[in-house]
Design an enzyme around this catalytic site. Structure first.
Site, PDB file in Angstrom:
ATOM      1  N   ASP A   1     -13.739  -8.639   7.604  1.00  0.00           N
ATOM      2  CA  ASP A   1     -15.135  -8.832   7.870  1.00  0.00           C
ATOM      3  C   ASP A   1     -15.192 -10.000   8.293  1.00  0.00           C
ATOM      4  O   ASP A   1     -14.165 -10.835   8.090  1.00  0.00           O
ATOM      5  CB  ASP A   1     -16.215  -8.695   6.678  1.00  0.00           C
TER       6      ASP A   1
HETATM    7  C1  NOJ Z   1     -20.532  -8.811   9.117  1.00  0.00           C
HETATM    8  C2  NOJ Z   1     -21.009  -7.360   8.408  1.00  0.00           C
HETATM    9  O1  NOJ Z   1     -20.722  -7.608   6.764  1.00  0.00           O
HETATM   10  C3  NOJ Z   1     -20.268  -6.130   9.045  1.00  0.00           C
HETATM   11  O2  NOJ Z   1     -20.737  -4.870   8.548  1.00  0.00           O
HETATM   12  C4  NOJ Z   1     -20.081  -6.428  10.502  1.00  0.00           C
HETATM   13  O3  NOJ Z   1     -19.299  -5.088  11.157  1.00  0.00           O
HETATM   14  C5  NOJ Z   1     -19.515  -7.476  10.910  1.00  0.00           C
HETATM   15  N1  NOJ Z   1     -20.413  -8.611  10.383  1.00  0.00           N
HETATM   16  C6  NOJ Z   1     -19.442  -7.719  12.354  1.00  0.00           C
HETATM   17  O4  NOJ Z   1     -20.722  -7.778  12.874  1.00  0.00           O
END
Ligand code: NOJ
Length: 750
Positions: A296
């Protein structure tokens, strides 16, 4: 003799080691999809040409920035693409823009390796469907798959290859805002929905230019954040991890999901992005996952704050060695991986494994043959927001709506109404209709509730007042609302959360109606006019006494682009509501965690005995249980039968029940099968969902509904983490929610 035996054992160990490393290298295990040798050969030959810097480039994912009119890439990132130092970009989309960036990668780099474009296409790309929690309330796997398919088709036409979805985190705490992005509290339902969504996104395979790679996230146990606070610590047993939180991820792998995203949280003291047990042992080894794992957003870097890594370089070492293949936005691999290899802290073979997994996807998508096949302006124009997609969005939105209360059959409303008041801060809000994570969805394309009501009752006088803000405490518009309501035949009152109040970083400690909305509802009740409360929210809300005071309550979540029409269809009875809650609605926050599949305890609640498991100030029961949802008609369950009362571990039990539509409307019911394992070597929940079926019945019609329960369905993780069913008695119930009363008992003999 002893020598011979030792030799024999040594030989066995060597064979086991070789098999093991072959399996790890090839990612082939019993569940893995068949290996494509032609692709593997191409991957290997490309890998042989790559410098270490280029390999690390493939393991690097950067975001584009946003400007008023769309995404742009930082100048430095463009330079990085040219040097082959970035292999994937996210948040860049539209056919024209992805083409422009792809051209740099293909024409200006040494090896011409195409970029992979990712984006959070969670519940639609431009045609926005209800938030995932809402869609899950449909319990309609075909509809959910179709929604993901359409999202994939639109995203792919805009140049995207990869969606960061589905989120398959089980969420049992409604304070956690990200509950909105998943399928709710139940593992069985969540696994079925995970499969439907993966299949929907990935479509009919990557020979087509409309399939996008799915990404099961967030691995793992992100939904178990303590106190529902986002990014918070997770501390659960391995039994609970395996039994509650992992099955939807396993279902995603089995459905062919090609990518996984790690979670921000730690599990048992180790951040997920460095968790060898999760990533290497379970995902890649036990499940044979052949795709790649992305972190993430900057979650490698965050291991320093977690107190697990001394600095970014150390974090990168831990992460890559634990099995993370791609670094999202953190630039840790970009800055430190080469050095780590030179110092011998990371083996180049691990990097090769990661790059293989990533290149495999690029070959599989056909990007080497045609790097621009996804970026298609003609398709983009023709497909995005097409009539067919909008019709599907309206249909799924209707299916997602849950009727929570309908005193004296206030609903459906007559089509002949002359005066309607539409009130509330959410009644005419386009942007809130989109909900959170609405990708390229544009508020201007949304139909609000007010617009939906106007279209449904073209001959009625419709008065609108906002009444209040969602959050602010100001009551100046109460008077306007009252005036609009006073002469109306009915008040349609849209209250709830703003769209941004759920999703990431949107935990709430108080999950009631924000601002002065509760007072607004109460004030309008004093008009004496019938009130239909239309809820818009991304999590269960605590409604207090409104749950008993307001005659009709309709849960609409955030219903998407066609939301207003869908809600009007339900209010007018053009669609008979069929949604069922995918999550328990508590009476107050103090009851949390509250889910239907809790344990019984040694002192189950007894109202006449103080020393039993309960509260002094609130019942144990929820406001509305998991699986609950009314219809304009009524359904009656009877005649529950099993074809045998005892069975052994190789057999199954066939269960049948008579379901009758006893009301005045045609309608659809979701029949649910629950089981309780009465005595286990570890205690079992009081109920577990083991099956469900959607059944459409004309008024007066009856049908026999059948379920099959096998010994395999009764397996659980015992104390030694063995996944087994244990002989004994099992109670079975079938009904319209998790409180179903119609039951029987079967016995599993050895
Ligand atoms: C953070 C989020 O937790 C995740 O779900 C997401 O896909 C990413 N950012 C990318 O935007």
């Amino acid at each position: 003799m002893l020598f011979k035996k030792t030799l024999h054992i040594a030989a066995l160990l060597v064979v086991a080691y070789l098999m093991n490393s072959f399996v790890l290298r090839s990612g082939i295990m019993k569940d893995a999809p068949p290996r494509n040798d032609a692709i593997e050969r191409r991957v290997d030959s490309l890998l042989a040409l790559m410098t270490l810097e280029e390999k690390i480039g493939q393991m690097t994912l950067f975001t584009s920035d946003w400007e008023m009119t769309g995404p742009t890439l930082r100048a430095t990132y463009k330079e990085d693409i040219k040097k082959g130092r970035v292999g994937a970009i996210f948040n860049a989309h539209t056919a024209a823009y992805t083409k422009e960036l792809q051209r740099i990668a293909v024409e200006e780099t040494r090896l011409g390796i195409p970029l992979l474009f990712g984006y959070d296409v969670i519940h639609g790309y431009k045609t926005i469907f209800p938030i995932p929690l809402g869609e899950s309330a449909s319990w309609d796997l075909q509809a959910i798959e179709k929604s993901a398919r359409i999202a994939g088709v639109e995203a792919a036409a805009s140049g995207l290859h990869w969606t960061f979805a589905p989120m398959v985190d089980i969420a049992r705490d409604p304070r956690w805002g990200r509950m909105a992005e998943g399928a709710g509290e139940d593992t069985y339902l969540g696994s079925a929905i995970a499969k439907a969504r993966v299949q929907g996104f990935q479509g009919n395979g990557f020979d087509n230019a409309d399939a996008v790679l799915a990404c099961a996230k967030h691995f793992a146990a992100y939904g178990a954040a303590q106190a529902g606070r986002d990014y918070h610590t997770v501390d659960i047993s391995e039994q609970v991890l395996r039994e509650v939180y992992l099955p939807p991820f396993k279902a995603a792998v089995d459905a062919g999901a090609w990518t996984f995203m790690t979670s921000f949280n730690e599990w048992n003291g180790i951040p997920a992005s460095a968790h060898e047990q999760l990533l290497k042992d379970i995902l890649k080894w036990e499940w044979g996952f052949p795709g790649f794992v992305v972190t993430d957003y900057t979650s490698i870097n965050e291991m320093v704050q977690h107190g697990y890594a001394a600095d970014f370089k150390h974090a990168g070492e831990l992460s890559v060695n634990a099995g993370v293949d791609m670094d999202m936005q953190g630039a840790v691999y970009y800055n430190h991986l080469e050095q780590l290899i030179r110092e011998g802290k990371v083996k180049e073979s691990r990097v090769d494994d990661a790059v293989r997994r990533i290149l495999r996807m690029k070959f599989m998508l056909g990007l080497f043959e045609n790097p621009y096949k996804f970026s298609d302006t003609e398709r983009e124009k023709r497909l995005i927001l097409s009539q067919e997609h909008l019709a599907a969005a309206r249909d799924v939105a209707r299916k997602s709506i849950v009727l929570l209360r309908n005193e004296n059959q206030l609903l459906p409303l007559s089509k002949n109404l002359k005066n309607i008041a539409v009130i509330g801060p959410l009644a005419d809000s386009k942007v809130d209709m989109l909900g959170n994570w609405s990708a390229a969805g544009d508020a201007k394309d949304c139909v609000t509730l007010l617009e939906g009501v106007r279209a449904k009752w073209p001959n009625a006088q419709i008065k609108y007042a906002r009444g209040s803000d969602v959050m602010q405490m100001n009551k100046v518009d109460f008077a306007n609302a009252y005036a609009a309501a006073k002469k109306a035949d009915v008040i349609i009152l849209a209250v709830g959360e703003a769209g941004w109040m759920s999703g990431e970083a949107a935990s709430r400690s108080d999950i009631g109606l924000p601002g002065v909305q509760t007072e607004l509802v109460k004030y309008l009740l004093t008009t004496g006019k019938p009130v239909v409360m239309v809820l818009m929210n991304g999590r269960p809300l605590v409604l207090g006494d409104l749950a008993e005071k307001v005659p009709a309550i309709v849960e609409t979540w955030f219903a998407g682009t066609q939301g207003g029409h869908a809600i009007a269809d339900v209010l007018a009875g053009d669609y008979n509501p069929s949604g069922k809650l995918p999550v328990t609605f508590p009476r107050n926050v103090g009851q949390i965690p509250l889910h239907y599949n809790m344990k019984n305890t040694g002192r189950p609640m007894n109202p006449n005995d103080k020393y039993t498991s309960k509260y002094l100030d609130v019942p144990n029961t929820p406001q509305w249980p998991f699986g609950f949802g009314l219809s304009y008609t009524t359904f009656e369950y009877s005649d529950l039968k099993t074809d045998r009362s005892s069975f052994d571990r190789n057999e199954s039990v066939n269960i049948s029940v008579m379901l009758k539509n006893t009301g005045n409307y045609d309608g659809e019911e979701t029949a649910q099968l629950y089981v309780r394992d009465l005595i286990g070597s570890v205690t079992r929940p009081v109920r577990e969902l083991k099956g469900f079926q959607k059944v459409f019945l004309k008024k007066g019609e009856s049908k026999t509904v059948q379920f099959r329960l096998s010994a395999d369905d009764l397996r659980f993780y015992n104390h030694d983490l063995r996944f087994r069913a244990e002989p004994g008695d099992f109670d079975i119930w079938v009904g319209g929610d998790s409180d179903a009363k119609l039951g029987t008992r079967v016995t599993m003999v050895k």
